[in-house]
Design a protein around this motif. Structure first.
Motif, mmCIF file in Angstrom:
data_model
loop_
_atom_site.group_PDB
_atom_site.id
_atom_site.type_symbol
_atom_site.label_atom_id
_atom_site.label_comp_id
_atom_site.label_asym_id
_atom_site.label_seq_id
_atom_site.Cartn_x
_atom_site.Cartn_y
_atom_site.Cartn_z
ATOM 1 N N GLU A 122 1.226 -8.890 -0.761
ATOM 2 C CA GLU A 122 1.696 -7.553 -0.361
ATOM 3 C C GLU A 122 1.200 -6.477 -1.330
ATOM 4 O O GLU A 122 1.015 -5.320 -0.946
ATOM 5 N N GLU A 125 -2.130 -4.934 -0.226
ATOM 6 C CA GLU A 125 -2.239 -4.302 1.085
ATOM 7 C C GLU A 125 -2.441 -2.790 0.944
ATOM 8 O O GLU A 125 -1.846 -2.158 0.077
ATOM 9 N N SER A 127 -2.279 1.273 2.170
ATOM 10 C CA SER A 127 -1.279 2.101 2.833
ATOM 11 C C SER A 127 -1.693 2.338 4.280
ATOM 12 O O SER A 127 -2.849 2.128 4.669
ATOM 13 N N ASP A 128 -0.762 2.757 5.079
ATOM 14 C CA ASP A 128 -1.008 3.030 6.493
ATOM 15 C C ASP A 128 -1.612 4.428 6.626
ATOM 16 O O ASP A 128 -0.911 5.433 6.555
ATOM 17 N N ARG A 147 1.179 7.702 -0.067
ATOM 18 C CA ARG A 147 1.627 7.041 1.159
ATOM 19 C C ARG A 147 2.315 5.710 0.851
ATOM 20 O O ARG A 147 3.116 5.228 1.637
ATOM 21 N N ARG A 148 1.955 5.096 -0.259
ATOM 22 C CA ARG A 148 2.497 3.781 -0.623
ATOM 23 C C ARG A 148 2.908 3.826 -2.092
ATOM 24 O O ARG A 148 2.107 4.164 -2.972
ATOM 25 N N ARG A 149 4.174 3.447 -2.361
ATOM 26 C CA ARG A 149 4.707 3.524 -3.717
ATOM 27 C C ARG A 149 5.272 2.164 -4.127
ATOM 28 O O ARG A 149 6.033 1.546 -3.378
ATOM 29 N N ASP A 170 -6.802 1.625 -3.138
ATOM 30 C CA ASP A 170 -6.227 2.561 -2.176
ATOM 31 C C ASP A 170 -5.906 3.886 -2.875
ATOM 32 O O ASP A 170 -5.072 3.931 -3.784
ATOM 33 N N LEU A 173 -2.148 4.970 -3.110
ATOM 34 C CA LEU A 173 -1.185 4.119 -3.803
ATOM 35 C C LEU A 173 -0.739 4.794 -5.093
ATOM 36 O O LEU A 173 -1.555 5.337 -5.841
ATOM 37 N N ASP A 221 8.002 1.368 -1.251
ATOM 38 C CA ASP A 221 7.606 0.279 -0.362
ATOM 39 C C ASP A 221 7.867 -1.083 -0.988
ATOM 40 O O ASP A 221 8.257 -2.022 -0.291
ATOM 41 N N GLY A 252 11.183 -2.015 3.243
ATOM 42 C CA GLY A 252 10.596 -2.258 1.935
ATOM 43 C C GLY A 252 11.117 -3.555 1.337
ATOM 44 O O GLY A 252 12.189 -4.050 1.716
#
Length: 348
Positions: A122, A125, A127-128, A147-149, A170, A173, A221, A252
């Motif tokens: 994970e 991965e 972010s969306d 977008r992703r934390r 990313d 991130l 997340d 999350g």
């Protein structure tokens, strides 16, 4: 007869040294980690005569005799407890002992976490990107545009923060790292890899329910807990997880790895180091607790989280030169915040 040996493995985890593959940007997190070590469960010892052919074996089953011997060893080392005054001092000021630890060792103590991305893919991965970038809140905070934390609790000297930032490119991130120890956080902030545009390190006693954090609730997340919960008094385990869960977005997850009951680290303690059942103090004053699988299930679900994974990693490590067998027991868990809050009971 079981032989036990231990390299001190405190909650902060191993230090990070970038690999050539990571620096070149040609390897994905999964590929890098797979080159170092197969994912848990992929190497089993089918023939006892092969035990010294590799450095480690997975899924090592314990027979009744070995488990009985381990239980007796724990009973023996817990037969003499540390005096109450000492125990209260150790439990009450964990940051003091971790500061002293990092003042002594700086960032030269630990080894790489080669298993990080295989066991927790994970973390690799992206972010969306189909979602719009978040709007800047009225009170901006570090990482508010991400977008992703991801938050690593007990970041030590950057042992997860830096490999994560280097292997996951990313641009959306953002990684937070916190630690008991002001000395450890200072080392992180002074590292050449530290980029305030992509990460933020801060001092925090995670067991303090009033401790401030630099981000709002329901904003993360992933939360990473690697050999951290074991450094707290058992009375703080569930309250700590309950508070951490508040910072997760719905869906999350908390990624968890820590010491299991009857790990060789527990069995080698001498009488007088036990503070309470399964809670010990090391020679440097830091604490360590040893969990069972069911205990963790109770703690995490009691904090309102849903089980995704809860396994016991029983590993046999060997010293081929000295012909020693070393039995390790770790717990690995993934627990998710429900997408929807459960309905409240009538009258509440």
């Amino acid at each position: 007869m079981i032989c036990y040996s231990l390299t001190h493995t405190p909650s902060a985890g191993p230090a990070y040294v970038p690999t050539s593959a990571a620096r070149s940007g040609v390897a994905s997190p999964r590929h890098m980690a797979t080159d170092k070590r197969p994912q848990f469960g992929n190497r089993t010892l089918d023939n006892p005569d092969d035990v010294f052919k590799h450095n480690a074996w997975d899924n090592v089953e314990w027979g009744p005799e070995q488990e009985s011997e381990a239980r007796q060893k724990v009973e023996q080392n817990a037969s003499v407890k540390a005096d109450r005054e000492k125990a209260e001092r150790l439990v009450g000021a964990p940051n003091t002992y971790w500061d002293a630890f990092y003042d002594q060792h700086d960032n030269k103590f630990f080894k790489d976490r080669n298993w990080l991305f295989t066991e927790f893919p994970e973390l690799g991965e992206p972010s969306d990107t189909s979602q719009l970038l978040p709007e800047t809140p009225s009170e901006p905070y570090p990482g508010c545009q991400a977008r992703r934390r991801v938050w690593e609790v007990g970041c030590g000297v950057g042992n997860t923060v830096f490999p994560l930032l280097e292997t996951n490119s990313d641009p959306h991130l953002f990684v937070y790292g916190s630690d008991f120890s002001e000395s450890a956080v200072k080392i992180v902030r002074q590292a050449p890899q530290y980029d305030p545009q992509r990460c933020h390190a801060f001092v925090m006693n995670v067991s303090d329910e009033q401790a401030e954090v630099p981000f709002p609730e329901s904003s993360l997340d992933l939360i990473v807990l690697i050999f951290v919960l074991s450094a707290l008094h058992p009375s703080r385990h569930e309250p700590t997880l309950r508070r951490l869960a508040r910072f997760l977005r719905p869906g999350g997850m908390i990624l968890f790895r820590d010491y299991g009951r009857y790990d060789m680290a527990q069995l080698r303690f001498k009488p007088g180091r036990c503070l309470e059942d399964n809670l010990y103090s090391r020679g440097d004053g830091t604490l360590v607790y040893f969990f069972t699988q069911e205990e963790l299930r109770r703690i995490f679900t009691g904090a309102g989280l849903e089980e995704v994974q809860n396994l016991v990693d029983r590993r046999l490590q060997v010293n081929r030169g000295r012909q020693l067998k070393m039995y390790r027991v770790w717990n690995q868990c993934k627990y998710r915040k429900p997408l929807e809050s459960p309905p409240m009971e009538e009258g509440r």
